[in-house]
Write an enzyme that holds these catalytic residues in place. Sequence first.
Site, short mmCIF file in Angstrom:
data_model
loop_
_atom_site.label_atom_id
_atom_site.label_comp_id
_atom_site.label_asym_id
_atom_site.label_seq_id
_atom_site.Cartn_x
_atom_site.Cartn_y
_atom_site.Cartn_z
N ASP A 1 -13.47 -30.97 -8.80
CA ASP A 1 -13.18 -31.48 -7.46
C ASP A 1 -14.43 -31.99 -6.73
O ASP A 1 -14.34 -32.51 -5.62
CB ASP A 1 -12.44 -30.43 -6.61
CG ASP A 1 -13.20 -29.12 -6.45
OD1 ASP A 1 -13.90 -28.73 -7.40
OD2 ASP A 1 -13.07 -28.49 -5.38
N HIS A 2 -15.59 -31.86 -7.36
CA HIS A 2 -16.82 -32.35 -6.75
C HIS A 2 -17.45 -33.53 -7.49
O HIS A 2 -18.39 -34.15 -6.99
CB HIS A 2 -17.83 -31.21 -6.61
CG HIS A 2 -17.33 -30.14 -5.68
ND1 HIS A 2 -17.80 -29.99 -4.40
CD2 HIS A 2 -16.35 -29.21 -5.84
CE1 HIS A 2 -17.14 -29.01 -3.81
NE2 HIS A 2 -16.25 -28.52 -4.67
N HIS B 1 -22.17 -29.04 -7.52
CA HIS B 1 -21.99 -28.34 -8.79
C HIS B 1 -20.98 -29.08 -9.65
O HIS B 1 -20.32 -30.02 -9.21
CB HIS B 1 -21.57 -26.89 -8.56
CG HIS B 1 -20.24 -26.72 -7.89
ND1 HIS B 1 -19.93 -27.30 -6.67
CD2 HIS B 1 -19.11 -26.03 -8.26
CE1 HIS B 1 -18.70 -26.98 -6.33
NE2 HIS B 1 -18.17 -26.22 -7.28
N HIS C 1 -21.59 -19.05 -6.28
CA HIS C 1 -20.27 -19.58 -6.65
C HIS C 1 -19.89 -19.24 -8.09
O HIS C 1 -18.98 -19.82 -8.66
CB HIS C 1 -20.29 -21.10 -6.42
CG HIS C 1 -18.96 -21.76 -6.53
ND1 HIS C 1 -17.83 -21.28 -5.90
CD2 HIS C 1 -18.57 -22.88 -7.19
CE1 HIS C 1 -16.81 -22.09 -6.19
NE2 HIS C 1 -17.22 -23.05 -6.97
N HIS D 1 -13.51 -27.77 3.09
CA HIS D 1 -13.00 -27.31 1.80
C HIS D 1 -11.90 -26.27 2.00
O HIS D 1 -11.88 -25.22 1.36
CB HIS D 1 -14.14 -26.74 0.95
CG HIS D 1 -13.92 -26.83 -0.53
ND1 HIS D 1 -12.91 -26.18 -1.17
CD2 HIS D 1 -14.58 -27.50 -1.50
CE1 HIS D 1 -12.97 -26.43 -2.47
NE2 HIS D 1 -13.98 -27.24 -2.70
N ASP E 1 -19.45 -25.08 -2.75
CA ASP E 1 -18.56 -23.96 -2.59
C ASP E 1 -19.42 -22.70 -2.67
O ASP E 1 -20.16 -22.56 -3.62
CB ASP E 1 -17.56 -23.93 -3.73
CG ASP E 1 -16.81 -25.25 -3.91
OD1 ASP E 1 -17.10 -26.23 -3.23
OD2 ASP E 1 -15.93 -25.30 -4.76
ZN LIG Z 1 -14.71 -27.04 -4.76
ZN LIG Z 2 -16.38 -25.02 -7.22
#
Ligand SMILES: [Zn+2]
Ligand SMILES: [Zn+2]
Length: 274
Positions: A34-35, A30, A107, A235, A177
């Site tokens: 952080d991804h 997504h 998420h 994570h 996530d």
């Molecule tokens: Zn994340």
């Molecule tokens: Zn996320």
Amino acid sequence: MLFDCGEGTQRQFLQARAGTNRKMRIFISHMHGDHVFGLPGLLHSLSFMGRTSELEIIGPKGIADFVTSVNRVVKLYSRFPMRIKEVRYGRVVDDEEYEVHAAPAEHGMPCLSYAFVEKPRPGKFYPSKAQKLGIPEGPLWKKLQTSRSVTVERRVVPARLVVGPPRRGVKITYAVDTRPCEAVVKLAGESDLLIHDSCFAEAASTKAKEYGHSTASEAARVAKKSKSRKLALFHISAMYEDPAPLLAQAKRIFRDTILPRDMATVYVVPSARG
Ligand SMILES: [Zn+2]
Ligand SMILES: [Zn+2]
């Protein structure tokens, strides 16, 4: 195959000696920073390191815009063709040796979980059996090894006489996530390894709900419900200096749980699936 590309991935990629020019696919879950923040750096370095072969990037809506926007503003000078595929769910890759399936995670924004499913591999070939049946070494052996029957002196020899039963491939599911949810349980069905969001400890379950993440115990329940064989906690929130209690909480529900460190190698063995 690289699943998500957070900051620092480039460094880890080099350290892992993952290879510059190998066949490569990057899967993005997504569009949270952080991804994806590691993607521009990694693409840039791959070019500098001399990559020439095509690279495929698969992710939700927005991934193509992200890569082309970065490229427009800072120029990645990529010397290799890039194919960007925006996907929603279902089978997103059908390769010769494996498939990758996607399912919507929970998420609070479009987020994908992925399952890597290796196709069954041909069974073990027994040369002595082939010799006994008078099949000459060469192209006919090759054909038998791919489980096809051959004809020798007008006699049909089915592959099963010289080749063992097909061997199962492995299944690995990557789900971050996400809240624990039915779509992920279904996607993860009978995984040999389930890598699941376990951001929080039991005591912070309200926080997990609020931020669209899971607790370690919730991850363990997904592992159990999906009949997965092994669970890797992943994570973990930076607020836990010592994540050992999270592992203990998950293990109480799902015994075969691990908490891999950075750069850890996990061996996955295919096991019998129904
Ligand atoms: Zn994340
Ligand atoms: Zn996320």
